[in-house]
Design an enzyme around this catalytic site. Structure first.
Site, mmCIF file in Angstrom:
data_model
loop_
_atom_site.group_PDB
_atom_site.id
_atom_site.type_symbol
_atom_site.label_atom_id
_atom_site.label_comp_id
_atom_site.label_asym_id
_atom_site.label_seq_id
_atom_site.Cartn_x
_atom_site.Cartn_y
_atom_site.Cartn_z
ATOM 1 N N HIS A 383 -3.213 -7.872 -0.041
ATOM 2 C CA HIS A 383 -3.465 -9.216 -0.550
ATOM 3 C C HIS A 383 -4.706 -9.272 -1.450
ATOM 4 O O HIS A 383 -4.921 -10.273 -2.143
ATOM 5 C CB HIS A 383 -3.625 -10.196 0.626
ATOM 6 C CG HIS A 383 -3.085 -11.562 0.342
ATOM 7 N ND1 HIS A 383 -3.131 -12.145 -0.897
ATOM 8 C CD2 HIS A 383 -2.475 -12.472 1.151
ATOM 9 C CE1 HIS A 383 -2.585 -13.355 -0.849
ATOM 10 N NE2 HIS A 383 -2.180 -13.577 0.381
ATOM 11 N N ASP A 387 -0.763 -11.475 -4.756
ATOM 12 C CA ASP A 387 -0.569 -12.631 -3.878
ATOM 13 C C ASP A 387 0.814 -12.590 -3.234
ATOM 14 O O ASP A 387 1.690 -11.806 -3.630
ATOM 15 C CB ASP A 387 -0.725 -13.925 -4.683
ATOM 16 C CG ASP A 387 -2.143 -14.115 -5.192
ATOM 17 O OD1 ASP A 387 -3.070 -13.697 -4.471
ATOM 18 O OD2 ASP A 387 -2.310 -14.666 -6.291
#
Length: 410
Positions: A383, A387
């Site tokens: 992450h 995203d």
């Protein structure tokens, strides 16, 4: 002339190797290219050959000893030549230093590795240094009894039994957490896996998304291709794993953010897809890599997956075949697992988990109930790099290729 044999780096994550067997003893003659010993890394066993012809002058470890990558294992040279080395220490000249006045730090030698509290540098073998760090010992408070005052494994064992040789007025510092001590006491492969997993979880922000894809069209497509293969008598084993691998390669080319590495503070996206195939072994797993998978046809991909995974299971895969991947696939479908959370094969940005086929009932456009097979996918991603929307897009693109499989050959 002399030649030094050092512990090789057989894979991107290898940090140390274990001596499995010596084929030669000190004083034995050796020929250039002749196998001297066998080592074991976290992934495979490898014979180490002599770089030159001569006599084995020195061995810096015995069977079961572990040495860091780059550490000297042995020295080959002319008969009768003196080698200044001892107990896993790399060959290098040593010099005594003058004892400081009114100092407890006696019999200290210097090399280019370890500084003492007095500003000098400590002469200590790698094995002894590792043992001292593992036990949180101040190495400047240990008296070396090896050649020219070198601190050896025996000195650390003595300190473990009797305490430090010198006193210090400095407060004791707590031991720091070091990923390199993770997995101590485990077999080499399990220890390497433990370290890699801890390092992966410690350096990344991992999140996993799940999605199912209708596999009916893919299964029909596999049957069509298998009939063509049989009619032409090609030696190709076309599994669904191969077709999923092909779909993954195409999805990575469509969404290059997922085909990237984050290493040493630098993010690199790749046009080329080097696909890792996680392969289970009896005592762990390895990841053979299909280099330039984007350039291979389905048939070539099938042949190479079969060949490389076979070598990996037989311990025949060399280090270059087990490194360099830009994305990895791991399949637990054969174990009946539906969804799971794969751990990133760092420094990769993503890893795809493939689960077991699931039978589901769906309602068709005509209002009829139909049974279909679906493949569960689990994609773990960093992450920090991408995203959730990007990872979701990857699964959407992958599903497109799975559900419209003739796109795999266009």
């Amino acid at each position: 002339m002399s030649g030094t044999i050092v512990m090789p780096k057989l894979g991107m994550t290898m940090t140390e190797g274990k001596i499995v067997e010596w084929y030669k003893e000190v004083g034995d003659p050796v020929n250039q290219g002749e196998a001297i010993l066998m080592i074991s890394s976290e992934k495979l066993n490898q014979e180490i050959e002599a770089p030159i012809a001569g006599v084995l002058l020195n061995k810096n470890g015995e069977v079961e000893d572990e040495l860091k990558v780059g550490a000297t294992i042995a020295v080959i040279g002319e008969e009768g030549k003196t080698v200044l080395t001892n107990d896993n220490e790399a060959v290098q000249p040593t010099t005594a230093i003058e004892k400081p006045d009114n100092s407890d730090y006696t019999d200290v030698l210097v090399n280019k590795e370890e500084k003492t509290m007095k500003g000098d540098r400590l002469f200590i073998t790698p094995l002894a240094k590792k043992m001292a760090k593992d036990n949180n010992f101040d190495m400047t408070l240990i008296k070396g009894t090896g050649g020219n005052g070198r601190i050896t494994k025996q000195d650390i064992q003595r300190v473990l039994a009797n305490g430090l040789d010198y006193k210090s007025d400095l407060p004791t510092q707590p031991a720091s957490v070091d990923v390199e001590v993770v997995g101590e006491g485990l077999p080499p492969m399990r220890k390497a896996i433990a370290r890699n997993m801890r390092r992966s979880l410690g350096q990344t922000a991992q999140l996993t998304l799940h999605r199912k894809a209708n596999a009916d069209n893919l299964i029909d497509f596999q049957k069509v291709l298998r009939k063509e293969i049989e009619s032409t008598e090609l030696d190709v084993k076309l599994t669904l794993t191969v077709l999923i691998a092909r779909a993954t390669v195409l999805a990575l080319q469509d969404l290059k953010k997922m085909n990237s590495l984050y290493q040493d503070g630098q993010l690199t996206e790749f046009d080329e897809v080097h696909l890792g195939i996680a392969t289970s072994l009896e005592d762990g797993l390895v990841v053979p890599v299909i280099k330039d998978a984007h350039q291979k046809t389905i048939g070539n991909l099938a042949k190479e997956i079969k060949e490389l995974t076979g070598k990996a299971r037989n311990g025949e895969a060399s280090g270059d075949l087990l490194s360099g991947s830009t994305f990895t696939i791991t399949n637990l479908g054969a174990s009946g697992i539906e969804y799971f959370t794969p751990i990133l094969n760092t420094p990769e940005t993503g890893i795809l988990g493939v689960g077991a086929f699931q039978d589901e009932l769906i309602l068709t456009e005509k209002g009829k109930v139909k049974s279909v097979k679906k493949i569960p996918f689990s994609v773990t991603f960093d992450h920090q790099i991408v995203d959730g929307a990007t990872a979701a897009d990857f699964l959407t693109i992958l599903t497109k290729y799975i559900e419209s499989p003739y796109l795999l050959v266009l």
